[in-house]
Design a protein around this motif. Structure first.
Motif, PDB file in Angstrom:
ATOM      1  N   ASN B  44       0.837  -1.506   0.196  1.00 18.23           N
ATOM      2  CA  ASN B  44       0.020   0.266  -0.249  1.00 18.23           C
ATOM      3  C   ASN B  44       0.585   1.543   0.619  1.00 18.23           C
ATOM      4  O   ASN B  44       0.487   2.508  -0.051  1.00 18.23           O
ATOM      5  CB  ASN B  44      -0.543   0.003   1.101  1.00 18.23           C
ATOM      6  CG  ASN B  44      -2.117  -0.632   1.288  1.00 18.23           C
ATOM      7  OD1 ASN B  44      -2.471  -1.407  -0.333  1.00 18.23           O
ATOM      8  ND2 ASN B  44      -2.678  -1.219   2.535  1.00 18.23           N
ATOM      9  N   HIS B 182      -8.711  -2.623  12.748  1.00 14.64           N
ATOM     10  CA  HIS B 182      -7.361  -3.118  13.275  1.00 14.64           C
ATOM     11  C   HIS B 182      -7.181  -2.223  14.410  1.00 14.64           C
ATOM     12  O   HIS B 182      -7.841  -1.175  14.707  1.00 14.64           O
ATOM     13  CB  HIS B 182      -6.457  -1.664  11.611  1.00 14.64           C
ATOM     14  CG  HIS B 182      -5.087  -2.201  11.940  1.00 14.64           C
ATOM     15  ND1 HIS B 182      -3.941  -1.908  12.889  1.00 14.64           N
ATOM     16  CD2 HIS B 182      -4.196  -3.107  11.305  1.00 14.64           C
ATOM     17  CE1 HIS B 182      -2.754  -2.121  12.888  1.00 14.64           C
ATOM     18  NE2 HIS B 182      -2.511  -2.987  11.209  1.00 14.64           N
ATOM     19  N   TRP B 235     -12.407  -0.684   9.922  1.00 16.25           N
ATOM     20  CA  TRP B 235     -11.650   0.419   9.298  1.00 16.25           C
ATOM     21  C   TRP B 235      -9.876  -0.624   9.538  1.00 16.25           C
ATOM     22  O   TRP B 235      -9.068  -0.717  10.167  1.00 16.25           O
ATOM     23  CB  TRP B 235     -11.231   1.015  11.217  1.00 16.25           C
ATOM     24  CG  TRP B 235     -11.971   2.313  10.508  1.00 16.25           C
ATOM     25  CD1 TRP B 235     -10.536   3.838  10.625  1.00 16.25           C
ATOM     26  CD2 TRP B 235     -12.738   2.938   9.768  1.00 16.25           C
ATOM     27  NE1 TRP B 235     -11.161   5.024  10.765  1.00 16.25           N
ATOM     28  CE2 TRP B 235     -12.694   4.176   9.922  1.00 16.25           C
ATOM     29  CE3 TRP B 235     -13.938   3.005   9.220  1.00 16.25           C
ATOM     30  CZ2 TRP B 235     -12.904   5.283   9.752  1.00 16.25           C
ATOM     31  CZ3 TRP B 235     -14.738   3.656   9.303  1.00 16.25           C
ATOM     32  CH2 TRP B 235     -15.016   4.936   8.990  1.00 16.25           C
ATOM     33  N   GLY B 236      -9.116  -0.842   8.025  1.00 18.57           N
ATOM     34  CA  GLY B 236      -8.533  -2.095   7.850  1.00 18.57           C
ATOM     35  C   GLY B 236      -7.045  -1.501   7.493  1.00 18.57           C
ATOM     36  O   GLY B 236      -7.408  -0.606   7.107  1.00 18.57           O
ATOM     37  N   TRP B 237      -5.944  -2.647   7.243  1.00 20.99           N
ATOM     38  CA  TRP B 237      -5.016  -2.125   6.464  1.00 20.99           C
ATOM     39  C   TRP B 237      -4.197  -2.705   6.056  1.00 20.99           C
ATOM     40  O   TRP B 237      -4.132  -3.835   7.320  1.00 20.99           O
ATOM     41  CB  TRP B 237      -4.259  -0.602   7.776  1.00 20.99           C
ATOM     42  CG  TRP B 237      -2.819  -0.175   6.825  1.00 20.99           C
ATOM     43  CD1 TRP B 237      -1.704   0.173   7.394  1.00 20.99           C
ATOM     44  CD2 TRP B 237      -2.989   0.406   5.575  1.00 20.99           C
ATOM     45  NE1 TRP B 237      -1.267   1.047   6.481  1.00 20.99           N
ATOM     46  CE2 TRP B 237      -1.830   0.999   4.998  1.00 20.99           C
ATOM     47  CE3 TRP B 237      -4.631   0.609   4.516  1.00 20.99           C
ATOM     48  CZ2 TRP B 237      -1.190   2.287   4.012  1.00 20.99           C
ATOM     49  CZ3 TRP B 237      -2.889   1.088   3.690  1.00 20.99           C
ATOM     50  CH2 TRP B 237      -2.581   2.308   3.249  1.00 20.99           C
ATOM     51  N   ASN B 241      -6.792  -7.117   5.524  1.00 19.27           N
ATOM     52  CA  ASN B 241      -8.188  -6.061   4.452  1.00 19.27           C
ATOM     53  C   ASN B 241      -8.940  -7.598   3.668  1.00 19.27           C
ATOM     54  O   ASN B 241      -9.610  -8.082   3.103  1.00 19.27           O
ATOM     55  CB  ASN B 241      -7.864  -5.320   3.436  1.00 19.27           C
ATOM     56  CG  ASN B 241      -7.773  -3.370   4.213  1.00 19.27           C
ATOM     57  OD1 ASN B 241      -8.793  -3.529   5.380  1.00 19.27           O
ATOM     58  ND2 ASN B 241      -7.108  -2.469   3.443  1.00 19.27           N
ATOM     59  N   GLY B 260     -15.407  -0.750   3.987  1.00 16.74           N
ATOM     60  CA  GLY B 260     -14.562  -0.720   4.427  1.00 16.74           C
ATOM     61  C   GLY B 260     -13.986   0.874   4.351  1.00 16.74           C
ATOM     62  O   GLY B 260     -14.419   1.758   2.954  1.00 16.74           O
ATOM     63  N   TRP B 263      -8.819   3.339   2.890  1.00 18.71           N
ATOM     64  CA  TRP B 263      -7.784   2.561   2.971  1.00 18.71           C
ATOM     65  C   TRP B 263      -7.931   1.031   3.047  1.00 18.71           C
ATOM     66  O   TRP B 263      -6.897   0.677   3.110  1.00 18.71           O
ATOM     67  CB  TRP B 263      -6.857   3.234   4.310  1.00 18.71           C
ATOM     68  CG  TRP B 263      -5.902   4.599   4.598  1.00 18.71           C
ATOM     69  CD1 TRP B 263      -6.924   5.314   5.660  1.00 18.71           C
ATOM     70  CD2 TRP B 263      -6.009   5.108   3.900  1.00 18.71           C
ATOM     71  NE1 TRP B 263      -6.993   6.910   5.684  1.00 18.71           N
ATOM     72  CE2 TRP B 263      -5.696   6.710   4.610  1.00 18.71           C
ATOM     73  CE3 TRP B 263      -5.082   5.023   2.547  1.00 18.71           C
ATOM     74  CZ2 TRP B 263      -5.124   7.548   3.481  1.00 18.71           C
ATOM     75  CZ3 TRP B 263      -4.333   6.031   2.212  1.00 18.71           C
ATOM     76  CH2 TRP B 263      -4.391   7.166   2.802  1.00 18.71           C
ATOM     77  N   SER B 264      -9.426   0.854   2.590  1.00 20.65           N
ATOM     78  CA  SER B 264      -9.700  -1.139   2.722  1.00 20.65           C
ATOM     79  C   SER B 264     -10.338  -0.910   1.448  1.00 20.65           C
ATOM     80  O   SER B 264     -10.557  -1.520   1.238  1.00 20.65           O
ATOM     81  CB  SER B 264     -10.837  -1.422   3.908  1.00 20.65           C
ATOM     82  OG  SER B 264      -9.683  -0.954   5.227  1.00 20.65           O
ATOM     83  N   ASP B 269      -7.074  -4.509  -1.570  1.00 16.55           N
ATOM     84  CA  ASP B 269      -7.110  -5.011  -0.990  1.00 16.55           C
ATOM     85  C   ASP B 269      -8.310  -6.380  -1.713  1.00 16.55           C
ATOM     86  O   ASP B 269      -8.377  -6.711  -1.057  1.00 16.55           O
ATOM     87  CB  ASP B 269      -7.870  -3.806  -0.573  1.00 16.55           C
ATOM     88  CG  ASP B 269      -7.388  -3.158  -0.023  1.00 16.55           C
ATOM     89  OD1 ASP B 269      -5.807  -3.338   1.147  1.00 16.55           O
ATOM     90  OD2 ASP B 269      -7.531  -1.232   0.126  1.00 16.55           O
ATOM     91  N   SER B 282     -15.967   1.292  -0.464  1.00 13.23           N
ATOM     92  CA  SER B 282     -15.385   1.648   0.190  1.00 13.23           C
ATOM     93  C   SER B 282     -15.643   3.488   0.466  1.00 13.23           C
ATOM     94  O   SER B 282     -16.300   3.259  -0.574  1.00 13.23           O
ATOM     95  CB  SER B 282     -14.492   1.675   0.733  1.00 13.23           C
ATOM     96  OG  SER B 282     -13.284   2.066  -0.625  1.00 13.23           O
TER      97      SER B 282
END
Lengths: 325, 441
Positions: B44, B182, B235-237, B241, B260, B263-264, B269, B282
């Motif tokens: 990313n 996360h 809320w993932g990274w 994801n 998402g 950032w997902s 992803d 997202s």
């Protein structure tokens, strides 16, 4: 018993026992799902732990690079398949060849120069090796997330979900079958083949093994090659699940509590340890996690392993070391 | 002989020294780029860094920099590690000749560490769509900017979108909405807002943390399966994801009810999860794709000259475009600072003024080659977030592309602004900060 003692027992019961009693009674299927998922996740951890055990058993080296080896193998496999369009049936043996060549290079460039050194020196060498392999993988194949599809089925097992209402992941079921096969092959290899016996002799005493004509160098190449193949299997299973990417190397962290619990020298220990850790962490996360804010499964696995250490320092199946002073 | 050698040396050395002096005298605009091209989050970090670098190269190649003053991009590897990020800041902040003009930490953890340093060093921080949400209050955080929208804006827009899909905000009553996050400062950011919104609209809110890096989430998704939420937000990274999308598909959670954070929501992803990700949604604050005049310019002036930071084929990916828009914000703020202070030799303190007076209109975006790419942004002394609007995009696995599926939606200002006020005032109190007076706009 004083009142505070009764209250303490009641609090412990409410925290440790009651949630399970209620959940098992109210949601038996859900409880079964947690146990099954934990067992299957544990098998995935065992696949990584097996690589550690193999090298430790045969050379007394704790190979810090085992997680990176899974990544390294996964990178080559996806590289062969995605970048060069090579089919899986050919790409897999090609990757095995890469892992064997890597084992030969590791022996030639690293291990050969460290014979009879302290275990900590060998451990530090594998630490450096982890960074080298990660860097080489990055240089050759780049840092992108790579899709790995060798035809392993993924998703829920439809029959179990539709008929029984239990969720079982097909990748993990496949991993369990593969792990069972691996353990049988490895157990046979160590117990009944000449090379296997030679590996065990080297593990017991380098110098004694050398004195009876066992080639330490050949043994090391063989054992690192086998560990490389096990790493490839782990890389395939984890890579199919999440794509092959650099975080794959961190799966080694999942194998450590398995090793502590199962013992560093036991193949059955790696499997049983994985199962205990898998089920333990899932139960902890689902039933106790919400009480303390969740996300406890990672540290709970270590706590569980450490609790076992108190009673069996060598792990469940590890060899008891008795040294005369 | 000795004298002749000395004289020859002197004669050749003086012009070289002068040339060197001339080179070091030429003013350059130092913009540090805290990248993460290594480590578990590199997939990313790389496209964002490439988009950022390519836009800077474009300005240098095409325009000779900003208003003719060249840009000196100083890359530093953080590996998305807070400690390394702070080291990068300390190592680059004094880079000659201008000193660092602005930082984009690209990590909420690093941003939190740099917040107290920014004002002391007089170098502004732009945490574009991440970082500390209450930094939106410019009277408490004069050096921190987090436009064009915050996590709290985004959380409230998601709830608004879910309300629309359910047939109105009243229909949210009794619904169950889960957040898979996360387990870090970043992931925890929206929780407070969602708790407030659950009280306001009467839905049940369920927060489920996932530990770094998130390769194993079975326990989380078993809980989702048991709880049967109507919607799931994430809320993932990084790897979290992809695993979450796979797990959601495995338990047959409807993908069009899975949203998402921005950032997902990149190609990284969804592509590795194959057909499973089809229909996944997202948040976003800019358009995907490479059909903008600016992208054509980047190809002509950067990639055709062999100066591209990445692969030409990946121009226009979601995270690449995010790097580009971040570069646009930074360079437009520097341009504004030059206008305000009447000099090209700006420093961090001037760029802070530029950021605070930034007014990126639709016309200006079109001039830059990004018509309808994102929402206009106008920053003020009191409001460092700007518009706070968020759109939603959806992944089409067959066409392998993201498409916008909503307009840019307004956040619930009543809830979000109250939380920003409360949190920023608490921060000011804890740190003995007297909020500065901002003119009412």
């Amino acid at each position: 018993m004083p009142i505070w003692g009764c209250r303490m027992i009641e609090a412990l019961y409410n925290f440790f026992i009651d949630p399970f009693v209620r959940m098992a009674a109210d949601f038996p299927i859900f409880f079964a799902e947690i146990v099954i998922s934990g067992l299957l996740a544990g098998v995935m951890y065992s696949l990584v732990a097996l690589g550690f055990v193999l090298i430790f058993k045969a050379s007394g080296v704790f190979n810090f690079a085992q997680g990176v080896m899974a990544l390294f193998a996964g990178l080559f496999l996806t590289g062969f398949m995605n970048d060069f369009g090579i089919p899986a049936w050919l790409a897999i043996p090609m990757t095995v060849a890469v892992m064997v060549a890597t084992a030969w290079l590791i022996e030639r460039l690293v291990l050969r120069h460290l014979v009879n050194q302290e275990p900590i020196i060998l451990f530090m060498a594998t630490l450096g090796l982890a960074y080298v392999l990660e860097g080489v993988g990055d240089l050759i194949w780049g840092s992108d997330v790579k899709l790995l599809d060798i035809g392993i089925p993924s998703g829920a097992w439809d029959w179990a979900l539709d008929s029984v209402g239990i969720y079982v992941e097909k990748i993990e079921l496949t991993a369990a079958i593969v792990a069972a096969g691996l353990v049988i092959v490895l157990a046979y290899f160590f117990q009944y083949t000449r090379i296997g016996r030679a590996l065990r002799a080297v593990a017991d005493d380098h110098q004694a093994a050398l004195s009876v004509g066992i080639s330490l160098r050949t043994i090391w190449v063989i054992v690192w090659s086998v560990a490389g193949i096990v790493a490839l299997v782990a890389g395939i299973m984890w890579g199919t699940k999440s794509g092959v990417q650099f975080s794959l190397s961190l799966i080694a962290l999942k194998a450590l509590p398995v090793l502590i619990l199962g013992g560093f020298t036991s193949i059955p220990g790696a499997i049983v340890g994985g199962l205990i850790i898998g089920v333990g962490e899932k139960i902890a996360e689902v039933y106790w996690g919400p009480v303390v804010g969740g996300a406890i499964e990672n540290w709970f696995a270590y706590m569980l392993a450490l609790a076992f250490l108190l009673f069996r320092p060598q792990g469940l199946f590890g060899e008891k070391i008795i040294e005369r002073i | 002989m000795v004298f002749r050698t000395f004289a020859f040396g002197l004669v050749t050395a003086i012009p070289l020294a002068l040339a060197g002096a001339a080179t070091t005298d030429a003013y350059e605009l130092v913009i540090p780029s805290l990248d993460y091209r290594t480590g578990p989050y590199a997939p990313n970090g790389i496209p964002v860094a490439n988009g950022f670098a390519d836009y800077m190269t474009l300005l240098n190649e095409r325009d000779g920099g900003i208003n003719g003053t060249p840009i000196k991009l100083v890359a530093c590897e953080t590996a998305y590690n807070t400690q390394q990020g702070v080291e990068c800041y300390e190592n680059t902040k004094g880079t000659e000749p201008s000193g660092a003009l602005v930082y984009n930490p690209l990590s909420t953890g690093i941003t939190y560490q740099l917040i107290p340093k920014a004002e002391v060093d007089q170098i502004p921080i732009l945490s574009m769509g991440y970082g500390r949400t209450s930094a939106a209050n410019g009277s408490v955080f004069p050096y921190i900017f987090n436009f064009p929208a915050t996590y709290w804006d985004q959380a409230s827009v998601f709830i608004k979108y879910i309300g629309e899909q359910e047939g109105g905000m009243d229909a949210l009553k009794g619904k169950k909405i889960a957040l898979v996050y996360h387990n870090s400062a970043y992931g925890k950011e929206p929780i407070r807002t969602l708790e407030e919104l659950s009280k306001k609209h009467g839905f049940e809110f369920l927060a489920l943390p996932v530990d770094h890096p998130g390769q194993e989430q079975k326990a989380t998704w078993l809980q989702i399966r048991r709880e049967q939420p109507d919607w799931v937000m994430m809320w993932g990274w990084g790897v979290m994801n992809q695993v979450a999308i796979k797990e959601a598909a495995s338990i047959r959670f409807p993908m069009d009810r899975f949203i998402g954070v921005w950032w997902s929501g990149s190609e990284n992803d969804v592509v590795p999860t194959g057909a499973d990700a089809n229909g996944y949604k997202s948040g976003t604050f800019h358009a995907p794709g490479s059909d903008f005049p600016l992208h054509a310019d980047i190809k002509t002036h950067v990639y055709d000259k062999g100066k591209g930071a990445g692969e030409e084929g990946r121009i226009g990916e979601v995270l690449y475009n995010r790097g580009v828009i971040q570069a646009v914000y930074v360079t437009e703020a520097i341009r504004k600072a030059m206008d305000i202070h009447g000099t090209n030799e700006v420093r961090g303190v001037h760029v802070r003024d530029g950021l605070e007076a930034l007014d990126l209109t639709e016309d200006r975006l079109a001039e830059l080659g990004l018509p309808a790419f994102t929402i206009p942004v106008a920053i003020t002394c009191a409001n460092h977030t700007g518009p706070g609007k968020v759109a939603l995009q959806q992944w089409d696995a067959e066409a392998q592309k993201w498409s916008l599926i909503s307009d840019f939606m307004e956040a619930d200002r009543e809830v979000v602004d109250a939380l920003i006020k409360e949190d920023s005032e608490a921060y000011a109190k804890e740190n003995n900060i007297t909020p500065r007076e901002c003119p009412s706009s």
